[in-house]
Design a protein around this motif. Structure first.
Motif, mmCIF file in Angstrom:
data_model
loop_
_atom_site.group_PDB
_atom_site.id
_atom_site.type_symbol
_atom_site.label_atom_id
_atom_site.label_comp_id
_atom_site.label_asym_id
_atom_site.label_seq_id
_atom_site.Cartn_x
_atom_site.Cartn_y
_atom_site.Cartn_z
ATOM 1 N N ASP A 117 -2.061 -23.053 35.337
ATOM 2 C CA ASP A 117 -2.295 -22.064 36.391
ATOM 3 C C ASP A 117 -2.082 -22.761 37.741
ATOM 4 O OD1 ASP A 117 -3.285 -20.201 38.250
ATOM 5 O OD2 ASP A 117 -4.717 -19.404 36.800
ATOM 6 N N PRO A 118 -0.888 -22.647 38.329
ATOM 7 C CA PRO A 118 -0.591 -23.374 39.580
ATOM 8 C C PRO A 118 -1.550 -23.045 40.717
ATOM 9 C CG PRO A 118 1.435 -22.550 38.587
ATOM 10 C CD PRO A 118 0.305 -21.943 37.810
ATOM 11 N N ALA A 119 -1.979 -21.795 40.829
ATOM 12 C CA ALA A 119 -2.886 -21.433 41.925
ATOM 13 C C ALA A 119 -4.224 -22.149 41.780
ATOM 14 C CB ALA A 119 -3.079 -19.918 41.961
ATOM 15 N N ARG A 120 -4.742 -22.167 40.567
ATOM 16 C CA ARG A 120 -6.014 -22.881 40.340
ATOM 17 C C ARG A 120 -5.843 -24.392 40.522
ATOM 18 N NH1 ARG A 120 -9.900 -19.529 37.901
ATOM 19 N NH2 ARG A 120 -9.028 -17.494 37.300
ATOM 20 N N LYS A 121 -4.697 -24.889 40.094
ATOM 21 C CA LYS A 121 -4.453 -26.323 40.260
ATOM 22 C C LYS A 121 -4.406 -26.700 41.740
ATOM 23 C CE LYS A 121 -1.134 -29.971 39.086
ATOM 24 N NZ LYS A 121 0.141 -30.285 38.385
ATOM 25 N N ASP A 122 -3.751 -25.875 42.554
ATOM 26 C CA ASP A 122 -3.681 -26.150 43.995
ATOM 27 C C ASP A 122 -5.074 -26.109 44.617
ATOM 28 O OD1 ASP A 122 -0.980 -26.406 43.737
ATOM 29 O OD2 ASP A 122 -0.496 -24.413 44.552
ATOM 30 N N ALA A 123 -5.866 -25.073 44.254
ATOM 31 C CA ALA A 123 -7.213 -24.958 44.811
ATOM 32 C C ALA A 123 -8.088 -26.123 44.356
ATOM 33 C CB ALA A 123 -7.832 -23.620 44.399
ATOM 34 N N PHE A 124 -7.940 -26.540 43.106
ATOM 35 C CA PHE A 124 -8.714 -27.671 42.596
ATOM 36 C C PHE A 124 -8.362 -28.940 43.366
ATOM 37 C CE2 PHE A 124 -9.499 -31.305 39.935
ATOM 38 C CZ PHE A 124 -10.684 -31.023 39.283
ATOM 39 N N ALA A 125 -7.083 -29.180 43.578
ATOM 40 C CA ALA A 125 -6.656 -30.383 44.297
ATOM 41 C C ALA A 125 -7.215 -30.394 45.713
ATOM 42 C CB ALA A 125 -5.130 -30.455 44.312
ATOM 43 N N GLN A 126 -7.198 -29.230 46.374
ATOM 44 C CA GLN A 126 -7.716 -29.167 47.733
ATOM 45 C C GLN A 126 -9.217 -29.439 47.763
ATOM 46 O OE1 GLN A 126 -7.008 -25.400 49.632
ATOM 47 N NE2 GLN A 126 -7.784 -26.092 51.643
ATOM 48 N N ALA A 127 -9.955 -28.848 46.823
ATOM 49 C CA ALA A 127 -11.407 -29.050 46.808
ATOM 50 C C ALA A 127 -11.778 -30.476 46.419
ATOM 51 C CB ALA A 127 -12.051 -28.054 45.844
ATOM 52 N N ALA A 128 -11.007 -31.072 45.510
ATOM 53 C CA ALA A 128 -11.308 -32.430 45.056
ATOM 54 C C ALA A 128 -10.795 -33.488 46.025
ATOM 55 C CB ALA A 128 -10.706 -32.668 43.676
ATOM 56 N N GLY A 129 -9.884 -33.093 46.935
ATOM 57 C CA GLY A 129 -9.366 -34.048 47.903
ATOM 58 C C GLY A 129 -8.330 -34.995 47.332
ATOM 59 N N VAL A 130 -7.503 -34.491 46.411
ATOM 60 C CA VAL A 130 -6.446 -35.307 45.817
ATOM 61 C C VAL A 130 -5.125 -34.563 45.964
ATOM 62 C CG1 VAL A 130 -8.002 -36.409 44.177
ATOM 63 C CG2 VAL A 130 -6.804 -34.326 43.509
ATOM 64 N N PRO A 131 -4.004 -35.272 45.998
ATOM 65 C CA PRO A 131 -2.707 -34.592 46.053
ATOM 66 C C PRO A 131 -2.480 -33.726 44.816
ATOM 67 C CG PRO A 131 -2.485 -36.914 46.649
ATOM 68 C CD PRO A 131 -3.863 -36.738 46.124
ATOM 69 N N ARG A 132 -1.730 -32.655 45.004
ATOM 70 C CA ARG A 132 -1.517 -31.710 43.909
ATOM 71 C C ARG A 132 -0.850 -32.367 42.714
ATOM 72 N NH1 ARG A 132 2.302 -28.440 41.752
ATOM 73 N NH2 ARG A 132 1.633 -26.344 41.050
ATOM 74 N N ASN A 133 0.110 -33.254 42.965
ATOM 75 C CA ASN A 133 0.832 -33.882 41.863
ATOM 76 C C ASN A 133 0.058 -35.033 41.220
ATOM 77 O OD1 ASN A 133 0.996 -35.554 44.065
ATOM 78 N ND2 ASN A 133 3.142 -36.108 43.764
#
Length: 394
Positions: A117-133
């Motif tokens: 789920d790319p949208a959830r992955k992007d939101a998770f990366a932003q909240a966790a403070g890590v790059p999306r990739n």
């Protein structure tokens, strides 16, 4: 007459509408911590039982039941002065628990759910403070464990395509993923990223149903270690003993710590923890009594005693180190004299007193040796030979 009345009604209607809109926005912003990230969301605390998924999950649960059985610390008597959460470093032994060789969460499954789920992955990366990739690498470096105390965190739910933050108290026994600084970073029951809480207000009147044993004075806040750690010392829940789990491992390399903590595995970490016992001072060693050896002549140092040298060849000068001719030889009193040691001369043989001839001890006495004659040593004179040699009369 009717125009002023209609005007007043219109004004009242507008004012009423404005009041209702304002009240509605206020309720939405502060209602349950589900609004956008803000002051109200950050201060209100949601109580989340270990077995419940909670509101607005990022993914479905990845909890491994065999490795995440709820374990709570034993209750303790209230301590005077307790009034809020206790801050403990993430490396504190016993702040986490688990089952030996069993992970509390499926880390790989969590990465796959977010990747789908790319949208959830992007939101998770932003909240966790890590790059999306780098989300998959971030998750693979976490350690699945279980909280052993009610813990205050900053939780993040997923709603309308983005993450929103709210304060939460996670019940002891909640399965989490822990980073290299000892911080809980993911709640496995819902896949929500976790962070450090903002303030500690609202824990006494937290929203939600309080579980048995909930006590605001026993809540823990985990502080990150200054330097990253390589392993975490946790409690083996099945055996109530210490075990060490390397960071980023899911239980395959669990081992017994070489140096156990200075307190038992069942110690309540929400109270004062005992310090390591002070090292016992060494007692001075009493020297054993020994009998002094009898006095003896000390051996001279090498080179102190003169050694006999070879005779100086004719025509050469006498060496300066040699003793001058006719001068008394000077030697330390403890040096051996030529008579003290062995010599190459043969021992003096005893002599025959009448003749003064030296006697060889290995030879038989002279009276036992036949006299020497001109005859061969092998000849023997027989008695009849005397008659043959005698002159014949007439």
């Amino acid at each position: 007459m009717h125009a002023p009345t209609r005007m007043r009604r219109a004004v009242l209607a507008v004012l009423s509408t404005g009041i209702l809109v304002t009240a509605g926005c206020a309720r939405e912003t502060g209602g349950g911590g589900h609004g956008t990230e803000g002051t109200s969301d950050a201060e209100e605390v949601l109580l989340q039982p270990a077995a419940e998924q909670g509101p607005d999950p990022f993914t479905r649960s990845t909890v491994e039941p065999a490795g995440a059985a709820p374990r709570t610390t034993p209750p303790r008597a209230p301590v005077p002065g307790d009034g809020g959460p206790h801050t403990l470093p993430g490396s504190t032994p016993g702040i986490y628990g688990g089952t030996r060789s069993v992970a509390s969460c499926d880390v790989g499954q969590q990465a796959r759910l977010l990747a789908a789920d790319p949208a959830r992955k992007d939101a998770f990366a932003q909240a966790a403070g890590v790059p999306r990739n780098e989300v998959a690498d971030f998750l693979s470096g976490l350690t699945p464990l279980v909280l052993r105390a009610d813990t205050l965190v900053a939780d993040h739910g997923f709603r309308e395509g983005s993450a929103h933050t709210f304060q939460a108290v996670l019940q002891a026994g909640t399965a989490v993923m822990v980073d290299g600084h000892g911080l809980p970073r993911v709640r496995c029951a819902c896949g929500n990223p976790l962070g450090r809480p903002v303030g500690a207000r609202g824990t006494e009147s937290g929203r939600g149903e309080k579980w048995e044993g909930y006590d605001p004075a026993r809540i823990v806040v985990v502080a990150p270690t200054v330097e990253p750690v390589t392993a975490l010392v946790v409690v083996d829940a099945d055996h109530n003993s210490w075990m060490e789990r390397p960071v980023g491992d899911e239980g395959a390399r669990d081992r017994t710590p070489e140096v156990p903590p200075p307190y038992a595995a069942d110690t309540d970490i929400t109270g004062p923890l005992p310090d390591a016992p002070s090292a016992k001072p060494r007692e001075p060693k009493v020297p054993e009594k020994s009998v002094a050896p009898p006095p003896s002549r000390s051996a001279p140092a090498p080179g102190d005693c003169p050694t006999p040298g070879a005779p100086t060849p004719p025509g050469e000068a006498v060496a300066a180190t040699e003793q001058p001719t006719g001068a008394p030889e000077s030697r330390p009193s403890n040096c051996p004299t030529p008579s003290d040691g062995p010599t190459d001369d043969y021992p003096e043989l005893p002599t025959d007193e009448p003749t003064g001839t030296p006697v060889d001890p290995d030879e038989p006495p002279q009276d036992l040796v036949p006299p020497m004659t001109d005859e061969p040593q092998t000849s023997i004179r027989l008695p009849w030979q005397d008659d043959v040699d005698a002159p014949v009369d007439g």
